[in-house]
Scaffold this motif. Structure first.
Motif, PDB file in Angstrom:
ATOM      1  N   VAL A 239      -9.315  75.238  -9.183  1.00 28.14           N
ATOM      2  CA  VAL A 239      -9.635  75.248  -7.752  1.00 28.14           C
ATOM      3  C   VAL A 239     -10.282  76.568  -7.362  1.00 28.14           C
ATOM      4  N   LEU A 240      -9.704  77.687  -7.818  1.00 19.84           N
ATOM      5  CA  LEU A 240     -10.237  79.006  -7.452  1.00 19.84           C
ATOM      6  C   LEU A 240     -11.583  79.266  -8.132  1.00 19.84           C
ATOM      7  N   ARG A 241     -11.733  78.772  -9.370  1.00 17.91           N
ATOM      8  CA  ARG A 241     -13.023  78.945 -10.057  1.00 17.91           C
ATOM      9  C   ARG A 241     -14.136  78.223  -9.306  1.00 17.91           C
ATOM     10  N   GLU A 242     -13.842  77.018  -8.847  1.00 16.50           N
ATOM     11  CA  GLU A 242     -14.850  76.257  -8.084  1.00 16.50           C
ATOM     12  C   GLU A 242     -15.258  77.014  -6.816  1.00 16.50           C
ATOM     13  N   LYS A 243     -14.283  77.626  -6.152  1.00 14.10           N
ATOM     14  CA  LYS A 243     -14.599  78.382  -4.935  1.00 14.10           C
ATOM     15  C   LYS A 243     -15.400  79.640  -5.263  1.00 14.10           C
ATOM     16  N   LEU A 244     -15.030  80.321  -6.347  1.00 12.51           N
ATOM     17  CA  LEU A 244     -15.745  81.545  -6.722  1.00 12.51           C
ATOM     18  C   LEU A 244     -17.179  81.253  -7.137  1.00 12.51           C
ATOM     19  N   GLU A 245     -17.370  80.168  -7.862  1.00  7.73           N
ATOM     20  CA  GLU A 245     -18.724  79.821  -8.321  1.00  7.73           C
ATOM     21  C   GLU A 245     -19.623  79.414  -7.163  1.00  7.73           C
ATOM     22  N   ALA A 246     -18.993  79.012  -6.051  1.00  6.74           N
ATOM     23  CA  ALA A 246     -19.789  78.645  -4.876  1.00  6.74           C
ATOM     24  C   ALA A 246     -20.207  79.872  -4.057  1.00  6.74           C
ATOM     25  N   VAL A 247     -19.615  81.031  -4.377  1.00  7.84           N
ATOM     26  CA  VAL A 247     -19.940  82.263  -3.635  1.00  7.84           C
ATOM     27  C   VAL A 247     -21.296  82.791  -4.093  1.00  7.84           C
ATOM     28  N   LYS A 248     -22.173  83.094  -3.159  1.00  9.43           N
ATOM     29  CA  LYS A 248     -23.498  83.633  -3.459  1.00  9.43           C
ATOM     30  C   LYS A 248     -23.505  85.134  -3.201  1.00  9.43           C
ATOM     31  N   PRO A 249     -23.908  85.934  -4.201  1.00  7.90           N
ATOM     32  CA  PRO A 249     -23.988  87.384  -3.980  1.00  7.90           C
ATOM     33  C   PRO A 249     -24.914  87.725  -2.810  1.00  7.90           C
ATOM     34  N   SER A 250     -24.582  88.773  -2.100  1.00 10.90           N
ATOM     35  CA  SER A 250     -25.341  89.162  -0.901  1.00 10.90           C
ATOM     36  C   SER A 250     -26.460  90.148  -1.250  1.00 10.90           C
ATOM     37  N   PRO A 251     -27.732  89.778  -1.009  1.00  7.98           N
ATOM     38  CA  PRO A 251     -28.852  90.714  -1.267  1.00  7.98           C
ATOM     39  C   PRO A 251     -28.754  91.982  -0.419  1.00  7.98           C
ATOM     40  N   SER A 252     -28.322  91.838   0.814  1.00 12.80           N
ATOM     41  CA  SER A 252     -28.232  93.013   1.687  1.00 12.80           C
ATOM     42  C   SER A 252     -27.154  93.976   1.200  1.00 12.80           C
ATOM     43  N   LEU A 253     -26.016  93.447   0.716  1.00 14.72           N
ATOM     44  CA  LEU A 253     -24.963  94.308   0.182  1.00 14.72           C
ATOM     45  C   LEU A 253     -25.424  94.970  -1.106  1.00 14.72           C
ATOM     46  N   TYR A 254     -26.221  94.269  -1.883  1.00 13.28           N
ATOM     47  CA  TYR A 254     -26.797  94.852  -3.099  1.00 13.28           C
ATOM     48  C   TYR A 254     -27.636  96.074  -2.729  1.00 13.28           C
ATOM     49  N   ARG A 255     -28.519  95.947  -1.747  1.00 16.02           N
ATOM     50  CA  ARG A 255     -29.384  97.064  -1.353  1.00 16.02           C
ATOM     51  C   ARG A 255     -28.552  98.224  -0.813  1.00 16.02           C
ATOM     52  N   THR A 256     -27.557  97.897  -0.017  1.00 14.77           N
ATOM     53  CA  THR A 256     -26.685  98.942   0.545  1.00 14.77           C
ATOM     54  C   THR A 256     -25.970  99.704  -0.556  1.00 14.77           C
ATOM     55  N   THR A 257     -25.503  98.991  -1.593  1.00 11.68           N
ATOM     56  CA  THR A 257     -24.778  99.622  -2.690  1.00 11.68           C
ATOM     57  C   THR A 257     -25.710 100.501  -3.528  1.00 11.68           C
ATOM     58  N   ILE A 258     -26.936 100.054  -3.755  1.00 15.57           N
ATOM     59  CA  ILE A 258     -27.910 100.853  -4.497  1.00 15.57           C
ATOM     60  C   ILE A 258     -28.199 102.155  -3.751  1.00 15.57           C
ATOM     61  N   LEU A 259     -28.396 102.070  -2.452  1.00 14.48           N
ATOM     62  CA  LEU A 259     -28.652 103.270  -1.638  1.00 14.48           C
ATOM     63  C   LEU A 259     -27.441 104.208  -1.656  1.00 14.48           C
ATOM     64  N   LYS A 260     -26.245 103.621  -1.646  1.00  9.86           N
ATOM     65  CA  LYS A 260     -25.025 104.445  -1.684  1.00  9.86           C
ATOM     66  C   LYS A 260     -24.934 105.191  -3.013  1.00  9.86           C
ATOM     67  N   LEU A 261     -25.316 104.541  -4.111  1.00  9.35           N
ATOM     68  CA  LEU A 261     -25.280 105.179  -5.427  1.00  9.35           C
ATOM     69  C   LEU A 261     -26.309 106.304  -5.522  1.00  9.35           C
ATOM     70  N   ILE A 262     -27.469 106.088  -4.927  1.00 11.84           N
ATOM     71  CA  ILE A 262     -28.486 107.148  -4.919  1.00 11.84           C
ATOM     72  C   ILE A 262     -27.972 108.371  -4.155  1.00 11.84           C
ATOM     73  N   THR A 263     -27.289 108.110  -3.029  1.00 16.04           N
ATOM     74  CA  THR A 263     -26.698 109.197  -2.250  1.00 16.04           C
ATOM     75  C   THR A 263     -25.626 109.925  -3.059  1.00 16.04           C
ATOM     76  N   CYS A 264     -24.848 109.179  -3.842  1.00 16.26           N
ATOM     77  CA  CYS A 264     -23.816 109.789  -4.682  1.00 16.26           C
ATOM     78  C   CYS A 264     -24.438 110.730  -5.717  1.00 16.26           C
ATOM     79  N   ILE A 265     -25.529 110.321  -6.308  1.00 17.19           N
ATOM     80  CA  ILE A 265     -26.201 111.155  -7.315  1.00 17.19           C
ATOM     81  C   ILE A 265     -26.717 112.449  -6.674  1.00 17.19           C
TER      82      ILE A 265
END
Length: 318
Positions: A239-265
């Motif tokens: 049941v939980l696998r079916e719900k997790l596989e239905a989750v779509k990664p967020s492009p906006s969160l991806y960009r935010t995380t990349i920018l955060k990593l650049i700031t960390c460096i």
């Protein structure tokens, strides 16, 4: 002669009476025995009548047909009352069937409860358990059954209620308290519940998030999901696998995380230049965790990982 055979207890008369299968047999008895009974000084029958309660024919010394009609009416009313009582009060076989029906329904509902409880869907489990207990108890009171299975049925409900109370108490504990229990006796029911709660809560954090990174989803699928143990664990995982596989990664969160990593460096450069090496190590560790959450290996991730690896080497040599 005074009759000595064919005596059956008549509910209408509240005493034993002779019972004949047919009116002809009853009339024949009167014809061949009435005179002899009169000579012997006893009451002699003068007519026959049908008894609806006994389902056959009696004979009587009362010659009044009006009395007979009145008594027939009385008997018919009594028959109606008995039939009505019979329809309300179940027979032993009907009572047994009712109890068996309840027991079978309990099996199905308790299996549903066990799955919801294993999933720690406590709201749904609580609702099902409440409805189950209320319905079963009302049915048992209605049939008024005294059956060996009744106490067994009620005990199973009480056991489920105790199980629910334990799960609810554990689910309310903090992560630190659950981790402490998870490190305890592996065979303990409470330790098993604590372990599963930690895994399920981590998965729900991802499922309940507005935005999810691919790496967070993969961590749930690869790390937390296989760790769920105990009864119904396979069904819970599916049941939980079916719900997790239905989750779509967020492009906006991806960009935010990349920018955060650049700031960390960029921050690493300043902190290192100031000689704060411990702070550098903490910042570097957090950056690797963010990189893991992204969960992809595209050019951006590879470039950032390369920079972090260089800083790790430089920090180790300092």
């Amino acid at each position: 002669m005074k009759p000595t055979k064919n005596h059956y207890y008549c509910v209408a008369c509240h005493r034993p009476k002779m019972l004949f299968e047919t009116q002809a047999k009853a009339n024949n008895f009167i014809r061949y025995n009435a005179a002899e009974m009169l000579q012997a000084g006893t009451k002699a029958p003068v007519r026959s009548y049908y008894c609806s309660l006994c389902g056959g024919w009696h004979v009587t010394s009362n010659p009044s047909t009006e009395d007979g009609e009145r008594l027939d009416q009385r008997d018919n009313e009594l028959v109606k009352r008995l039939e009505a009582r019979k329809s309300v009060r179940p027979t032993a076989s009907a009572e047994k069937a009712n109890v068996s029906e309840i027991a079978n329904a309990i099996d199905i509902k308790l299996q549903e409860y066990a799955f919801l409880a294993a999933l720690f869907d406590l709201e749904a489990a609580d609702t099902l358990l409440y409805e189950l207990a209320d319905t079963v108890r009302s049915k048992i009171e209605r049939i008024g059954a005294k059956h060996s299975k009744i106490e067994s049925i009620l005990k199973r409900i009480r056991d489920a209620e105790d199980d629910f109370a334990m799960r609810s108490r554990l689910y309310a504990l903090s992560r630190e308290e659950l981790q402490q229990m998870d490190n305890g006796d592996a065979d303990s029911t409470e330790c098993l519940f604590a372990h599963n709660i930690l895994c399920i809560k981590a998965i729900r954090e991802v499922l309940d998030s507005d935005a999810v990174l691919s790496g967070q989803r993969l961590q749930c699928l690869n790390n937390y999901l296989p760790e769920i143990k105990g009864p119904y664990c396979v069904k819970v995982r599916n049941v939980l696998r079916e719900k997790l596989e239905a989750v779509k990664p967020s492009p906006s969160l991806y960009r935010t995380t990349i920018l955060k990593l650049i700031t960390c460096i960029e921050t690493l450069r300043d902190v290192y230049a100031a000689g704060h090496y411990t702070e550098c190590a903490d910042l570097l560790g957090g950056s690797y965790l963010l990189l893991k959450d992204i969960g992809t290996d595209d050019e951006n991730v590879q470039l950032i990982r390369s920079h972090l690896d260089q800083w790790q080497t430089r920090l180790a040599a300092s």
